[in-house]
Design a protein around this motif. Sequence first.
Motif, PDB file in Angstrom:
ATOM      1  N   VAL A 167       9.640   2.637 -18.919  1.00  0.00           N
ATOM      2  CA  VAL A 167       8.400   2.658 -18.145  1.00  0.00           C
ATOM      3  C   VAL A 167       8.466   3.791 -17.132  1.00  0.00           C
ATOM      4  N   ASP A 168       7.363   4.488 -16.971  1.00  0.00           N
ATOM      5  CA  ASP A 168       7.272   5.532 -15.955  1.00  0.00           C
ATOM      6  C   ASP A 168       7.432   4.898 -14.578  1.00  0.00           C
ATOM      7  N   PRO A 169       8.410   5.315 -13.770  1.00  0.00           N
ATOM      8  CA  PRO A 169       8.617   4.708 -12.444  1.00  0.00           C
ATOM      9  C   PRO A 169       7.391   4.787 -11.554  1.00  0.00           C
ATOM     10  N   ALA A 170       6.598   5.877 -11.667  1.00  0.00           N
ATOM     11  CA  ALA A 170       5.396   6.009 -10.851  1.00  0.00           C
ATOM     12  C   ALA A 170       4.378   4.920 -11.202  1.00  0.00           C
ATOM     13  N   ILE A 171       4.167   4.696 -12.498  1.00  0.00           N
ATOM     14  CA  ILE A 171       3.249   3.643 -12.937  1.00  0.00           C
ATOM     15  C   ILE A 171       3.768   2.282 -12.505  1.00  0.00           C
ATOM     16  N   LEU A 172       5.090   2.085 -12.596  1.00  0.00           N
ATOM     17  CA  LEU A 172       5.689   0.816 -12.187  1.00  0.00           C
ATOM     18  C   LEU A 172       5.460   0.550 -10.703  1.00  0.00           C
ATOM     19  N   LEU A 173       5.618   1.589  -9.879  1.00  0.00           N
ATOM     20  CA  LEU A 173       5.374   1.445  -8.438  1.00  0.00           C
ATOM     21  C   LEU A 173       3.922   1.067  -8.164  1.00  0.00           C
ATOM     22  N   ILE A 174       2.998   1.718  -8.861  1.00  0.00           N
ATOM     23  CA  ILE A 174       1.576   1.429  -8.650  1.00  0.00           C
ATOM     24  C   ILE A 174       1.254  -0.008  -9.041  1.00  0.00           C
ATOM     25  N   VAL A 175       1.737  -0.432 -10.213  1.00  0.00           N
ATOM     26  CA  VAL A 175       1.436  -1.782 -10.706  1.00  0.00           C
ATOM     27  C   VAL A 175       2.032  -2.836  -9.774  1.00  0.00           C
ATOM     28  N   VAL A 176       3.317  -2.663  -9.408  1.00  0.00           N
ATOM     29  CA  VAL A 176       3.970  -3.629  -8.520  1.00  0.00           C
ATOM     30  C   VAL A 176       3.289  -3.647  -7.149  1.00  0.00           C
ATOM     31  N   GLY A 177       2.911  -2.472  -6.645  1.00  0.00           N
ATOM     32  CA  GLY A 177       2.238  -2.402  -5.354  1.00  0.00           C
ATOM     33  C   GLY A 177       0.892  -3.114  -5.366  1.00  0.00           C
ATOM     34  N   VAL A 178       0.110  -2.925  -6.432  1.00  0.00           N
ATOM     35  CA  VAL A 178      -1.191  -3.593  -6.541  1.00  0.00           C
ATOM     36  C   VAL A 178      -1.009  -5.106  -6.645  1.00  0.00           C
ATOM     37  N   LEU A 179      -0.049  -5.548  -7.462  1.00  0.00           N
ATOM     38  CA  LEU A 179       0.187  -6.978  -7.612  1.00  0.00           C
ATOM     39  C   LEU A 179       0.649  -7.608  -6.294  1.00  0.00           C
TER      40      LEU A 179
ATOM     41  N   MET B  87       0.820  -1.209   0.000  1.00  0.00           N
ATOM     42  CA  MET B  87       0.000   0.000   0.000  1.00  0.00           C
ATOM     43  C   MET B  87       0.855   1.260   0.000  1.00  0.00           C
ATOM     44  N   VAL B  88       1.992   1.179   0.706  1.00  0.00           N
ATOM     45  CA  VAL B  88       2.935   2.316   0.706  1.00  0.00           C
ATOM     46  C   VAL B  88       3.483   2.559  -0.697  1.00  0.00           C
ATOM     47  N   MET B  89       3.814   1.474  -1.407  1.00  0.00           N
ATOM     48  CA  MET B  89       4.313   1.602  -2.780  1.00  0.00           C
ATOM     49  C   MET B  89       3.261   2.238  -3.680  1.00  0.00           C
ATOM     50  N   VAL B  90       2.004   1.820  -3.536  1.00  0.00           N
ATOM     51  CA  VAL B  90       0.918   2.400  -4.336  1.00  0.00           C
ATOM     52  C   VAL B  90       0.758   3.879  -4.015  1.00  0.00           C
ATOM     53  N   ALA B  91       0.819   4.229  -2.724  1.00  0.00           N
ATOM     54  CA  ALA B  91       0.665   5.624  -2.312  1.00  0.00           C
ATOM     55  C   ALA B  91       1.784   6.491  -2.882  1.00  0.00           C
ATOM     56  N   VAL B  92       3.024   5.997  -2.810  1.00  0.00           N
ATOM     57  CA  VAL B  92       4.159   6.752  -3.357  1.00  0.00           C
ATOM     58  C   VAL B  92       4.017   6.903  -4.870  1.00  0.00           C
ATOM     59  N   GLY B  93       3.601   5.830  -5.550  1.00  0.00           N
ATOM     60  CA  GLY B  93       3.415   5.883  -6.993  1.00  0.00           C
ATOM     61  C   GLY B  93       2.340   6.866  -7.406  1.00  0.00           C
ATOM     62  N   VAL B  94       1.214   6.869  -6.681  1.00  0.00           N
ATOM     63  CA  VAL B  94       0.126   7.810  -6.990  1.00  0.00           C
ATOM     64  C   VAL B  94       0.581   9.245  -6.742  1.00  0.00           C
ATOM     65  N   TYR B  95       1.278   9.463  -5.625  1.00  0.00           N
ATOM     66  CA  TYR B  95       1.780  10.813  -5.318  1.00  0.00           C
ATOM     67  C   TYR B  95       2.733  11.300  -6.409  1.00  0.00           C
ATOM     68  N   ALA B  96       3.672  10.420  -6.810  1.00  0.00           N
ATOM     69  CA  ALA B  96       4.640  10.802  -7.842  1.00  0.00           C
ATOM     70  C   ALA B  96       3.936  11.083  -9.167  1.00  0.00           C
ATOM     71  N   ARG B  97       2.909  10.305  -9.466  1.00  0.00           N
ATOM     72  CA  ARG B  97       2.188  10.485 -10.732  1.00  0.00           C
ATOM     73  C   ARG B  97       1.399  11.784 -10.747  1.00  0.00           C
ATOM     74  N   LEU B  98       0.799  12.137  -9.603  1.00  0.00           N
ATOM     75  CA  LEU B  98      -0.044  13.327  -9.548  1.00  0.00           C
ATOM     76  C   LEU B  98       0.751  14.616  -9.374  1.00  0.00           C
ATOM     77  N   MET B  99       1.828  14.540  -8.594  1.00  0.00           N
ATOM     78  CA  MET B  99       2.541  15.759  -8.202  1.00  0.00           C
ATOM     79  C   MET B  99       3.737  16.089  -9.067  1.00  0.00           C
ATOM     80  N   LYS B 100       4.248  15.119  -9.811  1.00  0.00           N
ATOM     81  CA  LYS B 100       5.465  15.367 -10.570  1.00  0.00           C
ATOM     82  C   LYS B 100       5.231  15.125 -12.047  1.00  0.00           C
ATOM     83  N   HIS B 101       6.019  15.812 -12.888  1.00  0.00           N
ATOM     84  CA  HIS B 101       5.971  15.596 -14.326  1.00  0.00           C
ATOM     85  C   HIS B 101       6.885  14.425 -14.678  1.00  0.00           C
ATOM     86  N   ALA B 102       6.401  13.551 -15.527  1.00  0.00           N
ATOM     87  CA  ALA B 102       7.124  12.307 -15.827  1.00  0.00           C
ATOM     88  C   ALA B 102       7.856  12.354 -17.166  1.00  0.00           C
ATOM     89  N   GLU B 103       7.897  13.543 -17.802  1.00  0.00           N
ATOM     90  CA  GLU B 103       8.492  13.596 -19.140  1.00  0.00           C
ATOM     91  C   GLU B 103       9.958  13.174 -19.137  1.00  0.00           C
TER      92      GLU B 103
END
Length: 246
Positions: free
Chosen positions: A25-37, A1-17
Amino acid sequence: MVMVAVGVYARLMKHAEAALACLAVDPAILLIVVGVLMFLLTFCGCIGSLRENICLLQTFSLCLTIVFLLQLAAGILGFVFSDKARGKVSEIINNAIVHYRDDLDLQNLIDFGQKKFSCCGGISYRDWSQNMYFNCSEDNPSRERCSVPYSCCLPTPNQAVINTMCGQGMQALDYLEASKVIYTNGCIDKLVNWIHSNLFLLGGVALGLAIPQLVGILLSQVLVNQIKDQIKLQLYNQQHRADPWY
């Protein structure tokens, strides 16, 4: 859940360009996917053992086996195709150099790596010419033209204030002159040498990751067998309950 939270925060608050330009792969998306799995996998193991649910336990065991085999395959392929892996690392580092000024976190990561491994650039310090701010072309109006980041500079003893302009004009110098002020060796060779000199450490980390997975697979299968034995025993008792000789 911590990994998902960090991934969501990074995705919403930071630019991934910048991250997307350097990585596949976008590290934020990777954190969310790995955290959910990970959450789903551990949910199956936890609830399956508490409720003695064979289906959930077998799902947990199967998924853990797949993860273990994928990790094993990745390690073998990385060892067999080490040249291709080196080329991919070189590509990632060069892309990171190009986007050095585009993201503060990427900039801090590169500076940390160069200071940690006492290196500069990918192959050599002149790789920084790939960055538009450090490019050595005559039409480059940047103040940092033909320079390298301060993290390439040799450490100065008892320095109270960091001189961020210590790499000024270093790309215009030859290796011998530049080596008096900055690190001239690239980070790729330094990284490869570090891996070779820390093989036992990396092997220990890999073993530390593998053992809990194998234990989880083994214990889940033991619990499944115990549950099946209990079910068989209950069925046997029900069948012979009416038997006067039982």
